[in-house]
Design a protein around this motif. Structure first.
Motif, PDB file in Angstrom:
ATOM      1  N   LYS A   1       0.822  -1.122   0.152  1.00  0.00           N
ATOM      2  CA  LYS A   1      -0.024  -0.072   0.090  1.00  0.00           C
ATOM      3  C   LYS A   1       0.763   1.275  -0.097  1.00  0.00           C
ATOM      4  O   LYS A   1       1.970   1.123   0.546  1.00  0.00           O
ATOM      5  CB  LYS A   1      -0.720  -0.046   1.306  1.00  0.00           C
ATOM      6  CG  LYS A   1      -1.696  -1.350   1.526  1.00  0.00           C
ATOM      7  CD  LYS A   1      -3.014  -1.317   0.451  1.00  0.00           C
ATOM      8  CE  LYS A   1      -3.815  -2.382   0.476  1.00  0.00           C
ATOM      9  NZ  LYS A   1      -4.623  -2.392   1.867  1.00  0.00           N
ATOM     10  N   PRO A   2       0.478   2.204  -0.515  1.00  0.00           N
ATOM     11  CA  PRO A   2       1.094   3.646  -0.609  1.00  0.00           C
ATOM     12  C   PRO A   2       1.857   4.018   0.914  1.00  0.00           C
ATOM     13  O   PRO A   2       2.723   4.340   0.851  1.00  0.00           O
ATOM     14  CB  PRO A   2       0.211   4.670  -1.098  1.00  0.00           C
ATOM     15  CG  PRO A   2      -0.731   3.904  -1.826  1.00  0.00           C
ATOM     16  CD  PRO A   2      -1.110   2.617  -1.184  1.00  0.00           C
ATOM     17  N   GLN A   3       0.975   3.867   1.853  1.00  0.00           N
ATOM     18  CA  GLN A   3       1.611   4.089   3.331  1.00  0.00           C
ATOM     19  C   GLN A   3       2.582   3.282   3.485  1.00  0.00           C
ATOM     20  O   GLN A   3       3.389   3.601   4.733  1.00  0.00           O
ATOM     21  CB  GLN A   3       0.345   4.355   4.195  1.00  0.00           C
ATOM     22  CG  GLN A   3      -0.459   2.679   4.669  1.00  0.00           C
ATOM     23  CD  GLN A   3      -1.407   2.536   3.646  1.00  0.00           C
ATOM     24  OE1 GLN A   3      -1.611   3.097   2.367  1.00  0.00           O
ATOM     25  NE2 GLN A   3      -2.340   1.719   3.968  1.00  0.00           N
ATOM     26  N   GLN A   4       2.831   2.115   3.085  1.00  0.00           N
ATOM     27  CA  GLN A   4       3.877   1.208   3.377  1.00  0.00           C
ATOM     28  C   GLN A   4       5.305   1.637   2.858  1.00  0.00           C
ATOM     29  O   GLN A   4       6.446   1.450   3.363  1.00  0.00           O
ATOM     30  CB  GLN A   4       3.737  -0.158   2.771  1.00  0.00           C
ATOM     31  CG  GLN A   4       2.534  -0.792   3.747  1.00  0.00           C
ATOM     32  CD  GLN A   4       2.230  -2.344   3.449  1.00  0.00           C
ATOM     33  OE1 GLN A   4       1.723  -2.561   2.232  1.00  0.00           O
ATOM     34  NE2 GLN A   4       2.283  -3.121   4.173  1.00  0.00           N
ATOM     35  N   LEU A   5       5.174   2.497   1.787  1.00  0.00           N
ATOM     36  CA  LEU A   5       6.571   3.133   1.047  1.00  0.00           C
ATOM     37  C   LEU A   5       7.317   3.770   2.026  1.00  0.00           C
ATOM     38  O   LEU A   5       6.773   4.611   2.673  1.00  0.00           O
ATOM     39  CB  LEU A   5       6.125   3.595  -0.160  1.00  0.00           C
ATOM     40  CG  LEU A   5       5.235   3.020  -1.112  1.00  0.00           C
ATOM     41  CD1 LEU A   5       4.772   3.811  -2.352  1.00  0.00           C
ATOM     42  CD2 LEU A   5       6.114   1.692  -1.664  1.00  0.00           C
ATOM     43  N   ASN A   6       8.546   3.754   1.823  1.00  0.00           N
ATOM     44  CA  ASN A   6       9.289   4.869   2.554  1.00  0.00           C
ATOM     45  C   ASN A   6       9.070   6.107   2.241  1.00  0.00           C
ATOM     46  O   ASN A   6       8.347   6.465   1.182  1.00  0.00           O
ATOM     47  CB  ASN A   6      10.764   4.215   2.504  1.00  0.00           C
ATOM     48  CG  ASN A   6      11.454   4.616   0.973  1.00  0.00           C
ATOM     49  OD1 ASN A   6      11.117   5.649   0.385  1.00  0.00           O
ATOM     50  ND2 ASN A   6      12.518   3.899   0.788  1.00  0.00           N
ATOM     51  N   GLU A   7       9.525   7.071   2.958  1.00  0.00           N
ATOM     52  CA  GLU A   7       8.932   8.433   3.110  1.00  0.00           C
ATOM     53  C   GLU A   7       9.374   8.906   1.575  1.00  0.00           C
ATOM     54  O   GLU A   7       8.643   9.931   0.839  1.00  0.00           O
ATOM     55  CB  GLU A   7       9.769   9.429   4.037  1.00  0.00           C
ATOM     56  CG  GLU A   7       9.497  10.775   3.975  1.00  0.00           C
ATOM     57  CD  GLU A   7      10.166  11.824   5.099  1.00  0.00           C
ATOM     58  OE1 GLU A   7       9.956  12.845   4.978  1.00  0.00           O
ATOM     59  OE2 GLU A   7      10.491  10.904   5.907  1.00  0.00           O
ATOM     60  N   GLU A   8      10.690   8.814   1.190  1.00  0.00           N
ATOM     61  CA  GLU A   8      11.137   9.004  -0.226  1.00  0.00           C
ATOM     62  C   GLU A   8      10.463   8.753  -1.517  1.00  0.00           C
ATOM     63  O   GLU A   8       9.940   9.349  -2.241  1.00  0.00           O
ATOM     64  CB  GLU A   8      12.518   8.859  -0.315  1.00  0.00           C
ATOM     65  CG  GLU A   8      13.423   9.459   0.753  1.00  0.00           C
ATOM     66  CD  GLU A   8      13.772   8.653   1.868  1.00  0.00           C
ATOM     67  OE1 GLU A   8      14.624   9.228   2.445  1.00  0.00           O
ATOM     68  OE2 GLU A   8      13.058   7.694   2.054  1.00  0.00           O
TER      69      GLU A   8
ATOM     70  N   GLN B   1      -8.394  11.283  -8.133  1.00  0.00           N
ATOM     71  CA  GLN B   1      -7.860  10.029  -8.199  1.00  0.00           C
ATOM     72  C   GLN B   1      -6.919   9.665  -7.041  1.00  0.00           C
ATOM     73  O   GLN B   1      -6.954   8.648  -6.495  1.00  0.00           O
ATOM     74  CB  GLN B   1      -7.024   9.708  -9.509  1.00  0.00           C
ATOM     75  CG  GLN B   1      -7.907   9.831 -10.837  1.00  0.00           C
ATOM     76  CD  GLN B   1      -6.990   9.812 -12.170  1.00  0.00           C
ATOM     77  OE1 GLN B   1      -5.708   9.822 -12.014  1.00  0.00           O
ATOM     78  NE2 GLN B   1      -7.646  10.084 -13.147  1.00  0.00           N
ATOM     79  N   LEU B   2      -6.091  10.540  -6.639  1.00  0.00           N
ATOM     80  CA  LEU B   2      -5.242  10.303  -5.488  1.00  0.00           C
ATOM     81  C   LEU B   2      -6.061  10.126  -4.125  1.00  0.00           C
ATOM     82  O   LEU B   2      -5.937   9.228  -3.485  1.00  0.00           O
ATOM     83  CB  LEU B   2      -4.403  11.556  -5.221  1.00  0.00           C
ATOM     84  CG  LEU B   2      -3.436  11.257  -4.031  1.00  0.00           C
ATOM     85  CD1 LEU B   2      -2.521  10.274  -4.107  1.00  0.00           C
ATOM     86  CD2 LEU B   2      -2.758  12.600  -3.821  1.00  0.00           C
ATOM     87  N   SER B   3      -6.981  10.990  -4.059  1.00  0.00           N
ATOM     88  CA  SER B   3      -7.871  10.564  -2.967  1.00  0.00           C
ATOM     89  C   SER B   3      -8.860   9.549  -2.967  1.00  0.00           C
ATOM     90  O   SER B   3      -8.869   8.677  -1.733  1.00  0.00           O
ATOM     91  CB  SER B   3      -8.857  12.018  -2.979  1.00  0.00           C
ATOM     92  OG  SER B   3      -9.983  11.747  -1.840  1.00  0.00           O
TER      93      SER B   3
ATOM     94  N   GLN C   1     -10.016   4.254  -0.553  1.00  0.00           N
ATOM     95  CA  GLN C   1     -10.277   2.878  -0.632  1.00  0.00           C
ATOM     96  C   GLN C   1      -9.144   1.834  -0.551  1.00  0.00           C
ATOM     97  O   GLN C   1      -9.147   0.778  -0.767  1.00  0.00           O
ATOM     98  CB  GLN C   1     -10.509   2.628  -2.408  1.00  0.00           C
ATOM     99  CG  GLN C   1     -11.868   2.974  -2.776  1.00  0.00           C
ATOM    100  CD  GLN C   1     -12.222   2.829  -4.212  1.00  0.00           C
ATOM    101  OE1 GLN C   1     -11.880   1.748  -4.630  1.00  0.00           O
ATOM    102  NE2 GLN C   1     -12.935   3.516  -4.812  1.00  0.00           N
ATOM    103  N   GLN C   2      -8.067   2.284   0.100  1.00  0.00           N
ATOM    104  CA  GLN C   2      -6.760   1.545   0.629  1.00  0.00           C
ATOM    105  C   GLN C   2      -6.278   0.680  -0.567  1.00  0.00           C
ATOM    106  O   GLN C   2      -6.151  -0.334  -0.332  1.00  0.00           O
ATOM    107  CB  GLN C   2      -7.192   0.698   1.643  1.00  0.00           C
ATOM    108  CG  GLN C   2      -7.480   1.715   3.022  1.00  0.00           C
ATOM    109  CD  GLN C   2      -6.001   2.296   3.449  1.00  0.00           C
ATOM    110  OE1 GLN C   2      -5.358   1.383   3.987  1.00  0.00           O
ATOM    111  NE2 GLN C   2      -6.024   3.407   3.242  1.00  0.00           N
TER     112      GLN C   2
END
Length: 250
Positions: A87-94, A121-123, A128-129
């Motif tokens: 998921k996007p939130q699992q990616l490192n900060e960079e 689209q981003l929202s 929707q995770q």
């Protein structure tokens, strides 16, 4: 292109460079006894034509540098999007920042309506995770790649470009015009591409031995860069530390 393909791609491309340098070397040897001739026709290869051939190596080497960086960056985004696991939130900060930049097109000039559409689209993706799908990192390039630019790209993605002391010394050693091998390749390539230097002048006073040393320096540096990207991918360092399988690598 995934991590496993990076080295095989590089080996194949560098074989072309090596083969070209071999040709230049044989041409230089033949020129010691006068203008080299083509046996079939007796055509003489002039010193001007030799220089043009020598200069072409700068273009070939720069192409290798830019293609290698591009494929290393693509391998990271492919790993992040692999099988819809992350998921996007699992990616490192960079890398998360680069994902947002790509999905929301934050650095693209567009009308307010189009900007709203990409923001929606981003929202939607976040609400929707949804897992990370294929996205691209704007790597730039356009004649700007040298060792400093490659280091900066690694830092931008959270990938540490760690080079051995020996390779660092080689890359920083001045070859011509107070420039190290990669900076010289970039400088000569840009001069040729923009017409500020002719192919004949570009190779003035250049011997094949110097070209071979330059090619070897670029090769050793890029090999180590590739290994840095492979370690980054295989250790899942594109993810946040707490999301990496088995803890990843420091």
């Amino acid at each position: 292109m995934n991590a496993a393909d990076l080295l095989s791609f590089f080996e194949e491309r560098f074989e072309e460079v090596d083969a070209y340098v071999d040709l230049l070397e044989e041409l230089e040897k033949a020129a010691q006894d006068g203008a080299p001739r083509l046996d079939a026709t007796g055509y003489k290869i002039s010193a001007t034509q030799q220089r043009i051939l020598y200069s072409s190596l700068y273009l070939q080497l720069y192409n290798l540098v830019e293609a290698t960086v591009s494929r290393c960056v693509d391998a990271i985004t492919q790993a992040a999007a692999h099988a819809g696991k992350w998921k996007p939130q699992q990616l490192n900060e960079e890398l998360h920042r680069e994902w947002v930049r790509s999905i929301a097109r934050t650095h693209t000039d567009m009308s307010p309506e189009h900007r709203l559409r990409y923001a929606m689209q981003l929202s939607e993706h976040i609400v929707q995770q949804l897992p990370v799908a294929h996205f691209s990192v704007e790597a730039g390039g356009g004649g700007n790649w040298d060792d400093e630019a490659i280091f900066a790209m690694g830092k931008r993605l959270g990938c540490v470009i760690s080079i051995t002391d020996q390779t660092r010394r080689v890359v920083k050693t001045n070859m011509r015009d107070d420039l190290g091998p990669l900076k010289l390749v970039k400088d000569r390539r840009n001069g040729l591409a923009h017409g500020s230097i002719s192919f004949v002048d570009c190779a003035d006073g250049v011997a094949v031995e110097e070209l071979r040393r330059m090619a070897a320096s670029v090769e050793s540096y890029l090999r180590e860069v590739i290994h840095c990207f492979i370690r980054y991918i295989e250790s899942h360092n594109f993810l946040r530390p707490d999301c990496r399988p088995n803890g990843g690598a420091p």
